[in-house]
Scaffold this motif. Structure first.
Motif, PDB file in Angstrom:
ATOM      1  N   GLN A  19       6.854   5.662  -8.865  1.00  0.00           N
ATOM      2  CA  GLN A  19       7.205   6.577  -7.795  1.00  0.00           C
ATOM      3  C   GLN A  19       8.489   6.153  -7.102  1.00  0.00           C
ATOM      4  O   GLN A  19       9.184   6.964  -6.507  1.00  0.00           O
ATOM      5  CB  GLN A  19       6.064   6.627  -6.765  1.00  0.00           C
ATOM      6  CG  GLN A  19       4.737   7.025  -7.333  1.00  0.00           C
ATOM      7  CD  GLN A  19       4.713   8.495  -7.670  1.00  0.00           C
ATOM      8  OE1 GLN A  19       5.422   9.286  -7.063  1.00  0.00           O
ATOM      9  NE2 GLN A  19       3.912   8.858  -8.657  1.00  0.00           N
ATOM     10  N   MET A  20       8.742   4.819  -7.102  1.00  0.00           N
ATOM     11  CA  MET A  20       9.831   4.316  -6.279  1.00  0.00           C
ATOM     12  C   MET A  20      11.169   4.245  -7.003  1.00  0.00           C
ATOM     13  O   MET A  20      12.206   4.337  -6.367  1.00  0.00           O
ATOM     14  CB  MET A  20       9.476   2.915  -5.737  1.00  0.00           C
ATOM     15  CG  MET A  20       8.236   2.939  -4.845  1.00  0.00           C
ATOM     16  SD  MET A  20       7.691   1.321  -4.390  1.00  0.00           S
ATOM     17  CE  MET A  20       8.821   0.961  -3.069  1.00  0.00           C
ATOM     18  N   PRO A  55       2.686   2.915  -8.382  1.00  0.00           N
ATOM     19  CA  PRO A  55       3.620   2.986  -7.270  1.00  0.00           C
ATOM     20  C   PRO A  55       5.056   2.730  -7.717  1.00  0.00           C
ATOM     21  O   PRO A  55       6.000   3.367  -7.228  1.00  0.00           O
ATOM     22  CB  PRO A  55       3.151   1.878  -6.324  1.00  0.00           C
ATOM     23  CG  PRO A  55       1.833   1.438  -6.795  1.00  0.00           C
ATOM     24  CD  PRO A  55       1.616   1.957  -8.167  1.00  0.00           C
ATOM     25  N   VAL A  56       5.221   1.808  -8.683  1.00  0.00           N
ATOM     26  CA  VAL A  56       6.579   1.456  -9.098  1.00  0.00           C
ATOM     27  C   VAL A  56       7.287   2.676  -9.685  1.00  0.00           C
ATOM     28  O   VAL A  56       8.446   2.947  -9.388  1.00  0.00           O
ATOM     29  CB  VAL A  56       6.532   0.288 -10.109  1.00  0.00           C
ATOM     30  CG1 VAL A  56       7.931   0.002 -10.648  1.00  0.00           C
ATOM     31  CG2 VAL A  56       5.956  -0.944  -9.447  1.00  0.00           C
ATOM     32  N   ASP A  97       2.867  10.510  -2.082  1.00  0.00           N
ATOM     33  CA  ASP A  97       3.333   9.399  -1.254  1.00  0.00           C
ATOM     34  C   ASP A  97       2.103   8.672  -0.705  1.00  0.00           C
ATOM     35  O   ASP A  97       1.641   8.939   0.404  1.00  0.00           O
ATOM     36  CB  ASP A  97       4.202   9.960  -0.126  1.00  0.00           C
ATOM     37  CG  ASP A  97       5.134   8.901   0.413  1.00  0.00           C
ATOM     38  OD1 ASP A  97       4.832   7.701   0.229  1.00  0.00           O
ATOM     39  OD2 ASP A  97       6.155   9.270   1.024  1.00  0.00           O
ATOM     40  N   LEU A 152       6.539  -6.625  -4.646  1.00  0.00           N
ATOM     41  CA  LEU A 152       5.559  -5.830  -3.874  1.00  0.00           C
ATOM     42  C   LEU A 152       4.178  -6.474  -3.877  1.00  0.00           C
ATOM     43  O   LEU A 152       3.262  -5.996  -3.219  1.00  0.00           O
ATOM     44  CB  LEU A 152       5.456  -4.416  -4.455  1.00  0.00           C
ATOM     45  CG  LEU A 152       6.663  -3.514  -4.233  1.00  0.00           C
ATOM     46  CD1 LEU A 152       6.486  -2.212  -4.998  1.00  0.00           C
ATOM     47  CD2 LEU A 152       6.868  -3.248  -2.755  1.00  0.00           C
ATOM     48  N   LYS A 178      11.374   5.922   2.167  1.00  0.00           N
ATOM     49  CA  LYS A 178      11.801   4.528   2.294  1.00  0.00           C
ATOM     50  C   LYS A 178      11.826   4.056   3.758  1.00  0.00           C
ATOM     51  O   LYS A 178      12.702   3.321   4.171  1.00  0.00           O
ATOM     52  CB  LYS A 178      13.212   4.337   1.679  1.00  0.00           C
ATOM     53  CG  LYS A 178      13.402   4.985   0.340  1.00  0.00           C
ATOM     54  CD  LYS A 178      12.805   4.130  -0.767  1.00  0.00           C
ATOM     55  CE  LYS A 178      13.190   4.677  -2.134  1.00  0.00           C
ATOM     56  NZ  LYS A 178      12.090   5.428  -2.771  1.00  0.00           N
ATOM     57  N   ARG A 223       7.728  -5.106  -9.049  1.00  0.00           N
ATOM     58  CA  ARG A 223       6.273  -5.242  -9.073  1.00  0.00           C
ATOM     59  C   ARG A 223       5.855  -6.582  -8.463  1.00  0.00           C
ATOM     60  O   ARG A 223       4.948  -6.652  -7.632  1.00  0.00           O
ATOM     61  CB  ARG A 223       5.785  -5.144 -10.519  1.00  0.00           C
ATOM     62  CG  ARG A 223       4.281  -5.059 -10.697  1.00  0.00           C
ATOM     63  CD  ARG A 223       3.950  -4.809 -12.136  1.00  0.00           C
ATOM     64  NE  ARG A 223       4.444  -3.500 -12.600  1.00  0.00           N
ATOM     65  CZ  ARG A 223       3.780  -2.369 -12.398  1.00  0.00           C
ATOM     66  NH1 ARG A 223       2.627  -2.386 -11.810  1.00  0.00           N
ATOM     67  NH2 ARG A 223       4.262  -1.234 -12.812  1.00  0.00           N
ATOM     68  N   SER A 282       6.968   4.219   3.046  1.00  0.00           N
ATOM     69  CA  SER A 282       6.837   5.473   2.314  1.00  0.00           C
ATOM     70  C   SER A 282       7.648   5.428   1.027  1.00  0.00           C
ATOM     71  O   SER A 282       8.801   5.021   1.030  1.00  0.00           O
ATOM     72  CB  SER A 282       7.325   6.624   3.198  1.00  0.00           C
ATOM     73  OG  SER A 282       7.652   7.721   2.398  1.00  0.00           O
ATOM     74  N   TYR A 283       7.031   5.835  -0.076  1.00  0.00           N
ATOM     75  CA  TYR A 283       7.745   5.844  -1.351  1.00  0.00           C
ATOM     76  C   TYR A 283       8.941   6.770  -1.294  1.00  0.00           C
ATOM     77  O   TYR A 283       9.997   6.486  -1.818  1.00  0.00           O
ATOM     78  CB  TYR A 283       6.822   6.330  -2.479  1.00  0.00           C
ATOM     79  CG  TYR A 283       5.652   5.436  -2.780  1.00  0.00           C
ATOM     80  CD1 TYR A 283       5.641   4.100  -2.378  1.00  0.00           C
ATOM     81  CD2 TYR A 283       4.553   5.925  -3.494  1.00  0.00           C
ATOM     82  CE1 TYR A 283       4.562   3.286  -2.668  1.00  0.00           C
ATOM     83  CE2 TYR A 283       3.478   5.127  -3.792  1.00  0.00           C
ATOM     84  CZ  TYR A 283       3.482   3.806  -3.377  1.00  0.00           C
ATOM     85  OH  TYR A 283       2.428   3.011  -3.666  1.00  0.00           O
ATOM     86  N   GLN A 284       8.726   7.905  -0.661  1.00  0.00           N
ATOM     87  CA  GLN A 284       9.710   8.959  -0.702  1.00  0.00           C
ATOM     88  C   GLN A 284      10.835   8.735   0.292  1.00  0.00           C
ATOM     89  O   GLN A 284      11.999   8.873  -0.038  1.00  0.00           O
ATOM     90  CB  GLN A 284       9.004  10.289  -0.404  1.00  0.00           C
ATOM     91  CG  GLN A 284       9.686  11.493  -0.981  1.00  0.00           C
ATOM     92  CD  GLN A 284       9.639  11.440  -2.504  1.00  0.00           C
ATOM     93  OE1 GLN A 284       8.642  11.003  -3.083  1.00  0.00           O
ATOM     94  NE2 GLN A 284      10.716  11.846  -3.158  1.00  0.00           N
ATOM     95  N   ARG A 334      12.034  -3.334 -12.924  1.00  0.00           N
ATOM     96  CA  ARG A 334      10.692  -2.844 -12.565  1.00  0.00           C
ATOM     97  C   ARG A 334       9.731  -4.001 -12.378  1.00  0.00           C
ATOM     98  O   ARG A 334       8.956  -4.044 -11.416  1.00  0.00           O
ATOM     99  CB  ARG A 334      10.142  -1.924 -13.658  1.00  0.00           C
ATOM    100  CG  ARG A 334      10.827  -0.577 -13.647  1.00  0.00           C
ATOM    101  CD  ARG A 334      10.309   0.318 -14.768  1.00  0.00           C
ATOM    102  NE  ARG A 334      11.155   1.500 -14.880  1.00  0.00           N
ATOM    103  CZ  ARG A 334      10.675   2.739 -14.790  1.00  0.00           C
ATOM    104  NH1 ARG A 334       9.407   2.963 -14.654  1.00  0.00           N
ATOM    105  NH2 ARG A 334      11.501   3.763 -14.849  1.00  0.00           N
TER     106      ARG A 334
END
Lengths: 351, 347
Positions: free
Chosen positions: B36-37, B33-34, B303, B54, B83, B51, B79-81, B47
């Motif tokens: 992706q974000m 996930p990291v 996502d 989250l 936000k 981590r 949502s990752y994309q 990072r």
């Protein structure tokens, strides 16, 4: 005397098939008087049930009335359009079917099915119809009717369900009830109760009954007159005592001989050799000729029509006046055969 | 009855628990996930901080517990994309999908059942045979093709036709039959729900997607009702109902149709679930701003929070619909109401 309640004239029921027309009920005529119980007996496939279905106008396609007419109180009913016949069904002609377990709709309470029937044929209010429904359940001998009226068919036993079916058939006091083997699916002990109930109710209301069955015991107990059917034809029709005690047609004779009697020590029951012909190969002449012990030349050639003999009508050449045999001769011929078999019995008993 | 509902509720909780397990495990297996974000130039330290923030360094059972407790409160993460909170995005998209599903389910029931009854009653009629043939086409054509054909005819072809003179009386402009090929049209915002049912434009926009989505269900329901009707019409109680002289309507609809309802309810329940779940294709064809479209975008962008939430939401719909179906059985069939006491249980 006024017209009979129901007149069936030369009724033919046929099934058109790809290989020609099958005639299941072949040119039969009979009457039912007001309040009379007519028993109709015969083997499976003799056309008893089809005759009943034709009278209530519910022959299942492709079955159809091929010829003849059916008159209710002098009015022809076999050619009525569906909607007019619907008004007669239930109101003037009730019906009872063989299997009480499947005759009731499982999703509706018995009360709802009763009130529905009552309100279709009368203009009673729902409250009135409900009262009448409870009254009917009381009449057919269902205990605690006020509570049971809201129950569903699956909460009733087989015998109780047949009582409900009778209540439904008699809901608006029809003039005639066609009962198609009303007890066949029931326990022997319940059968007698149901027959007694049907008989009592119809006597009380003056309802005529066409009782289709293959149980001679039920006929003997209930019917005023009896019609014996064989291969789609009426072999013999007459007062019940006459037919049972003094059977005239050789088929009736054989039929009576095949009923076991308590206290009669016969080794074997008499039986009629052979079986009823299939609809596709009914022999020329009398349909019974291959199995008849007294069949002679004419029986293989011409078809006998029911002729009056004493109080009955019998379709057998033995009783035709034009025939060489007189009625007395015929009687003697039948009796001779009877003596032979009785002598055999005695012989066996002596041994 | 109450005991039955409680039992079913407990079963449903188990189902939801396992679906949650599956959707949670997506986080573990489909990429980091990291990654992706964050952008390419994010340092390793940043990072690691992200981590930690989250909660991705917690033991997995703890993460799962946190996920479930959040999900129960309606929090499906961010949502990752985009936000943005996933639940907020779902709530925005939900009305479009539910309205479309509801209308197409109603369409398939209200058209399918009468057609099934008709074809059952007039087995050999010409019209009945036409219905059956057409239903074969409906069953065998893929959904998206029907959608595209509808768009082609009602949106493209009609737009290019010249007005036609009808018997010289008046001019008929084919454009009045023209239907929009994408979007929901004008929607009314009720605060928590946006509806297209209150404007002519919104209703017009619903027509083609609903037909596309509902056509397969319609043919299925029609064929089911037809075969059940044929079965029931042969029974003794229908014969007896006719022998009692009941009106045709009462026999056909009151007695026969009601007895076909148990299987029809079962299938309809399952189908409504899949209408909602598989609206994806129809929504793509018609650019319908619903959850399905959002899900497809989420898949393209990996996502995961959206995909996981969508999975759980669909499972939730299935569970609720099945619960309703089970309760409807009780309403329809008295033989299932066991608590009526005396005389029950036999035959």
């Amino acid at each position: 005397m006024a017209d009979p309640l129901l007149q069936v004239r030369n009724l033919v029921v046929e099934f058109p098939t790809r290989r020609g027309t099958l005639t299941a009920v072949d040119n039969i005529s009979f009457d039912i008087a007001e309040g009379e119980v007519l028993g109709v007996v015969g083997e499976s496939g003799a056309g008893k049930s089809l005759t009943g279905a034709a009278i209530i106008g519910l022959l299942e396609p492709p079955g159809q009335v091929g010829a003849g007419e059916i008159l209710l109180e002098g009015r022809r009913i076999d050619n009525l359009p569906y909607e007019q016949m619907r008004r007669i069904r239930g109101k003037q002609i009730g019906a009872i079917f063989q299997d009480p377990l499947t005759s009731l709709n499982p999703l509706y309470s018995v009360g709802r099915q009763l009130t529905e029937t009552i309100m279709t044929h009368t203009d009673m209010t729902p409250t009135k119809a409900r009262e009448r429904a409870i009254e009917l359940l009381t009449e057919v001998g269902i205990p605690a009717p006020a509570r049971r009226v809201d129950q569903y068919p699956h909460q009733f036993s087989g015998g109780m369900r047949q009582r409900v079916v009778i209540a439904l058939a008699l809901a608006v006091n029809p003039r005639l009830v066609v009962a198609d083997e009303p007890t066949t699916a029931l326990d022997v002990s319940i059968q007698a109760q149901i027959i007694a109930l049907l008989k009592k109710l119809c006597r009380d209301h003056g309802t005529a009954v066409m009782l289709v069955t293959h149980d001679m015991g039920v006929i003997a107990e209930t019917a005023d007159r009896v019609a014996v059917m064989y291969a789609g034809r009426i072999a013999e029709i007459g007062p019940v005592r006459e037919v049972i005690k003094n059977a005239k047609h050789p088929y009736t004779h054989g039929l009576m001989g095949s009923i076991p009697a308590v206290g009669h020590d016969a080794e074997r029951l008499e039986q009629i050799p052979g079986s009823m012909p299939r609809l596709t190969d009914i022999p020329q002449g009398c349909a019974f000729n291959p199995r008849c012990p007294q069949a002679h030349g004419r029986c293989f050639r011409d078809r006998p029509e029911p002729l009056p003999v004493e109080d009955s009508r019998v379709a057998c050449w033995l009783y035709d006046e034009a025939n060489a045999l007189s009625y007395e001769d015929a009687k003697r011929a039948v009796a001779a055969k009877e003596q032979v078999s009785e002598a055999q019995l005695e012989e066996q008993a002596n041994v | 009855m109450v005991a039955f509902i409680i039992r079913r509720l407990i079963q449903s909780l188990f189902v939801m628990f396992f679906v949650a397990l599956v959707s949670f495990s997506m986080f573990q297996f489909i990429g980091d996930p990291v990654n992706q974000m964050v952008g390419v130039e994010t340092s390793l330290k940043e990072r690691a901080e992200l981590r930690e923030r989250l909660g991705l360094n917690d033991p997995i059972p703890v993460q799962f517990f946190n996920y479930i407790t959040d999900a129960v409160q309606g929090d499906f993460g961010i949502s990752y994309q985009q936000k943005r909170p996933v639940s907020q995005m779902l709530v925005e998209r939900l009305p479009a999908t539910l309205e479309l599903s509801l209308i197409s389910a109603l369409f398939s029931l209200l058209v399918g059942i009468p057609m099934g009854v008709y074809t059952g009653l007039n087995r050999n009629g010409f019209l009945a045979k036409c219905f059956l043939t057409i239903s074969l086409i409906g069953i065998s054509l893929p959904t998206f093709l029907i959608g595209i054909l509808l768009i082609f005819f009602f949106s493209v072809t009609l737009a290019n036709l010249q007005p036609i003179s009808i018997f010289g009386l008046f001019m008929l402009d084919p454009k009045i039959f023209q239907l929009p090929s994408f979007g929901r049209g004008t929607v009314v915002d009720l605060g928590w729900w946006t509806t297209g049912l209150l404007t002519v434009d919104g209703l017009k926009a619903l027509i083609m997607p609903s037909i596309t989505l509902g056509l397969f269900q319609l043919t299925l329901i029609m064929r089911l009702v037809r075969s059940e009707m044929l079965e029931v019409l042969r029974t003794d109680y229908i014969k007896f109902a006719r022998a009692r002289g009941l009106r045709n309507r009462a026999v056909n609809f009151g007695h026969a149709l009601k007895n076909t309802m148990v299987p029809v309810i079962t299938i309809t329940g399952l189908q409504v679930g899949s209408i909602i779940a598989f609206a994806i294709i129809t929504e793509t064809v018609f650019q319908w701003p619903g959850m399905g479209q959002m899900f497809l975008q989420a898949v393209t962008n990996v996502d995961i929070p959206i995909m996981a939430a969508y999975l759980m939401l669909i499972a939730f719909f299935f569970v609720v619909i099945n619960l309703i179906v089970d309760m409807l059985y009780y309403v329809v069939d008295p033989r299932l109401r066991i608590d009526t006491g005396k005389g029950s249980g036999h035959g």
